[in-house]
Design a protein around this motif. Structure first.
Motif: not given
Length: 316
Positions: A197-208, A297-300, A302-308
């Motif tokens: 689950a932690l890895q999935a959150l990490f991967n999603t942030g990097l993907s974004m 760190l990567c999840g949040v 990555g999401f904010v970076y993509f949203w901007k």
């Protein structure tokens, strides 16, 4: 004394043309005031972060359906179909076993080397595939981005979810391999769930993050395989970092960087959960806290970076 309310600025009349009456012209500031007065907004403007999160949650059914459709279509042209979801990481593990385990003898001193290797390959593939999919999230769906209005983060999130679904197929094959090599189910196997689950959150942030970078600079997608290959070699997928770095051959700072490398952390946490001979003593101190820190760190971020850059996707 009678007060008077100032009248809104009047448009400057433009010279009459032969084709019709004069058309009023406005200064840029007057146009903005006129649009605001009539409730008009910029098309595709970036919403606030809380509003964006709500929009994304509202598209959760689309995200799930999109991920499932992509997964189903991935091997639709192959005769073996979805079997390739399991065969691909298995074939990679076989090649790595022959090259590294046999020819380079990295299996020396590593107990249960086959479960050790296969677990590393499967968990690493989850991260590398999520990042690679992220590089195509916008460019590979540019028609959808330009045709419909929806939160663009739906695309990299859906592709990361697709890789998670594929991992779940692979875990069935991994369980059979573990059983074949004497690794039987035990309560510790449940620890793989929070690790993944932690890895999935990490991967999603990097993907974004990769989705935004490659949307602006497509050449980054060409460099990604080389970066991923280097990262894989430094993450202990095919060998034990403990054995490789034993002694004083490597500076302490380099050892810490390799041990707390996020890919190595997630791989080793799952190995510790699934393999009897891989115990908590082989993990670096505070491994779970470090993995959770990387994931958040990567999840949040990555999401904010993509949203901007939300309003820029699909333009140009």
């Amino acid at each position: 004394m009678v007060s008077q309310t100032a009248a809104p600025p009047s448009p400057a009349p433009s010279p009459e043309s032969a084709s019709g009456p004069a058309v009023p012209t406005y200064a840029p500031g007057e146009l903005a005031a006129l649009a605001a007065r009539h409730g008009l907004k910029v098309s595709g403007a970036r919403p606030s972060l809380p509003a964006y999160v709500r929009q994304l949650w509202g598209r959760r059914h689309f995200i799930t359906a999109f991920a499932t459709a992509k997964l189903t279509a991935q091997y639709s042209q192959a005769k073996l179909g979805q079997i390739w979801q399991i065969m691909t990481p298995l074939l990679n593990a076989t090649v790595y076993y022959f090259i590294f385990g046999v020819l380079m003898n990295t299996k020396h001193g590593v107990e249960d080397f086959v479960p050790f290797l296969v677990t590393g390959v499967f968990i690493w593939t989850f991260t590398s595939s999520s990042i690679t999919a992220g590089t195509r999230a916008i460019s590979g769906n540019i028609g959808l981005v330009r045709a419909l209005h929806f939160p663009r983060a739906s695309l990299p999130v859906a592709l990361a979810l697709q890789q998670l679904q594929q991992l779940l197929f692979s875990l069935g094959a991994l369980a059979l391999i573990l059983l074949a090599f004497g690794q039987y189910p035990r309560p510790a196997w449940l620890l793989a769930v929070p690790a993944l689950a932690l890895q999935a959150l990490f991967n999603t942030g990097l993907s974004m993050a990769m989705a935004r970078l490659t949307a602006k600079t497509p050449d980054i997608a060409q460099l990604t395989p080389f970066v991923l290959r280097t990262w894989m070699y430094s993450s202990g997928v095919m060998w034990s970092l403990d054995h490789l770095l034993a002694g004083d051959r490597v500076p302490r700072a380099v050892l810490l960087v390799l041990e707390y490398n996020p890919a190595a952390l997630f791989i080793n946490l799952v190995r510790c959960a699934l393999i009897d001979s891989y115990t908590g003593d082989q993990l670096p101190p505070f491994a779970w806290a470090a993995a959770a820190g990387w994931a958040l760190l990567c999840g949040v971020a990555g999401f904010v970076y993509f949203w901007k850059a939300e309003e820029t996707y699909g333009r140009g």
